[in-house]
Design a protein around this motif. Sequence first.
Motif, PDB file in Angstrom:
ATOM      1  N   MET A 274       0.827  -1.198   0.000  1.00  0.00           N
ATOM      2  CA  MET A 274       0.000   0.000   0.000  1.00  0.00           C
ATOM      3  C   MET A 274       0.875   1.267   0.000  1.00  0.00           C
ATOM      4  N   LYS A 275       1.943   1.247   0.795  1.00  0.00           N
ATOM      5  CA  LYS A 275       2.831   2.415   0.874  1.00  0.00           C
ATOM      6  C   LYS A 275       3.516   2.680  -0.469  1.00  0.00           C
ATOM      7  N   THR A 279       3.326   6.174  -2.498  1.00  0.00           N
ATOM      8  CA  THR A 279       4.510   7.016  -2.666  1.00  0.00           C
ATOM      9  C   THR A 279       5.289   6.756  -3.950  1.00  0.00           C
ATOM     10  N   LEU A 280       5.005   5.618  -4.614  1.00  0.00           N
ATOM     11  CA  LEU A 280       5.758   5.189  -5.802  1.00  0.00           C
ATOM     12  C   LEU A 280       7.238   5.007  -5.467  1.00  0.00           C
ATOM     13  N   ASN A 281       7.517   4.658  -4.218  1.00  0.00           N
ATOM     14  CA  ASN A 281       8.889   4.482  -3.770  1.00  0.00           C
ATOM     15  C   ASN A 281       9.432   3.140  -4.247  1.00  0.00           C
ATOM     16  N   TYR A 290       2.966  13.524  -8.731  1.00  0.00           N
ATOM     17  CA  TYR A 290       1.638  13.539  -8.115  1.00  0.00           C
ATOM     18  C   TYR A 290       1.529  12.609  -6.904  1.00  0.00           C
ATOM     19  N   SER A 291       2.648  12.141  -6.411  1.00  0.00           N
ATOM     20  CA  SER A 291       2.601  11.323  -5.199  1.00  0.00           C
ATOM     21  C   SER A 291       2.739  12.255  -3.969  1.00  0.00           C
ATOM     22  N   PRO A 292       2.213  11.850  -2.805  1.00  0.00           N
ATOM     23  CA  PRO A 292       1.535  10.576  -2.567  1.00  0.00           C
ATOM     24  C   PRO A 292       0.160  10.545  -3.229  1.00  0.00           C
ATOM     25  N   ARG A 293      -0.194   9.353  -3.697  1.00  0.00           N
ATOM     26  CA  ARG A 293      -1.433   9.173  -4.435  1.00  0.00           C
ATOM     27  C   ARG A 293      -2.435   8.371  -3.610  1.00  0.00           C
ATOM     28  N   PRO A 294      -3.726   8.543  -3.884  1.00  0.00           N
ATOM     29  CA  PRO A 294      -4.733   7.744  -3.179  1.00  0.00           C
ATOM     30  C   PRO A 294      -4.655   6.282  -3.585  1.00  0.00           C
ATOM     31  N   ILE A 295      -5.142   5.428  -2.707  1.00  0.00           N
ATOM     32  CA  ILE A 295      -5.118   3.988  -2.946  1.00  0.00           C
ATOM     33  C   ILE A 295      -6.492   3.509  -3.404  1.00  0.00           C
ATOM     34  N   ASP A 296      -6.508   2.756  -4.478  1.00  0.00           N
ATOM     35  CA  ASP A 296      -7.725   2.092  -4.937  1.00  0.00           C
ATOM     36  C   ASP A 296      -7.731   0.696  -4.316  1.00  0.00           C
TER      37      ASP A 296
END
Length: 310
Positions: A274-275, A279-281, A290-296
């Motif tokens: 999820m993290k 964060t696309l880390n 555009y991070s942090p992004r919402p989680i679907d």
Amino acid sequence: MIKNLICSLSALSVSLCVAFSGVGIVSANDHGKSVEDTLIKEKLLLDTNIANKWYKVPTKHIVTLETHYGDVVIALNPALAPHHVKRFRKLIKRDFYQQQYFYRVVDGFVAQGGSNESHTPSQGTDKLKAEFVTPLSSSAVVIEENDMFAPATGFLNGFPVGIDSARNEMWALHCPGTVAFARNSEKDTASTEFYIVIGQAPRHLDRNMSVIGRVLEGMEVLQQLPRGPIENSGVIEVPSDKSQIKNSYAGNKDTSGKLYYIQLPSHPEYQKRMKTGQTLNNSFFHDKIYSPRPIDVCYYQTKTSSTPWN
């Protein structure tokens, strides 16, 4: 004709993660190894860390559909739609779905099964009152606020749900693998027909259908089912054996004592996944503006397994 509320809706693929079968004693030569494996498995199940990271699906909440391509194992959740869950289990125990078909299959959308209303109406197949929403459970865990279709989304024992704390309500989400009852346009018209989401998440159906559970094992089986013509809303006029529900079972068809678990969002693997999504880390991603992004939650679903891990 058929229960076709969802027939007129356009289709918007994530498959669920599953694992292998449980331990069983195979032969005398394997006796020592089997006993050792069983002891290891029992220790796993007694591990409180496992209990805090996985929801053990009660056997009475498991149903199995046998098809031409293999078995589809489903976990039911009475907390979401108790009367519909009860009906589904009763129909399976009565062999109602045996020799019926997945008669409507729309690529990227749903596989719909049952009798196509060709059965003789009875007290056991009368229409049910809709169970679209249910009181919010204290066990529901919020993962994301301000979802596109809900004030918040999260999980109830690993089942994806929408959450509205202000209204004290929760409801099941139409994620890949979701199992629900089909109906006509009127809300209280579900009776026997069901569908399984096999493509992208049709979230426009949330809070409008009675959801009974999610697939534990067999999404690859559903993906092989014959598709119906788009001009006929996916309905197959003359289904073949490849579309047939050959048998159905209340509980686990596997007699080896195989158990099923659904990952809880507290699991470290889920937290890491999820993290990364937020964060696309990860070295794969280069544009993170555009991070942090919402989680679907339908994309980041909790996993299913017969062998839970820490």
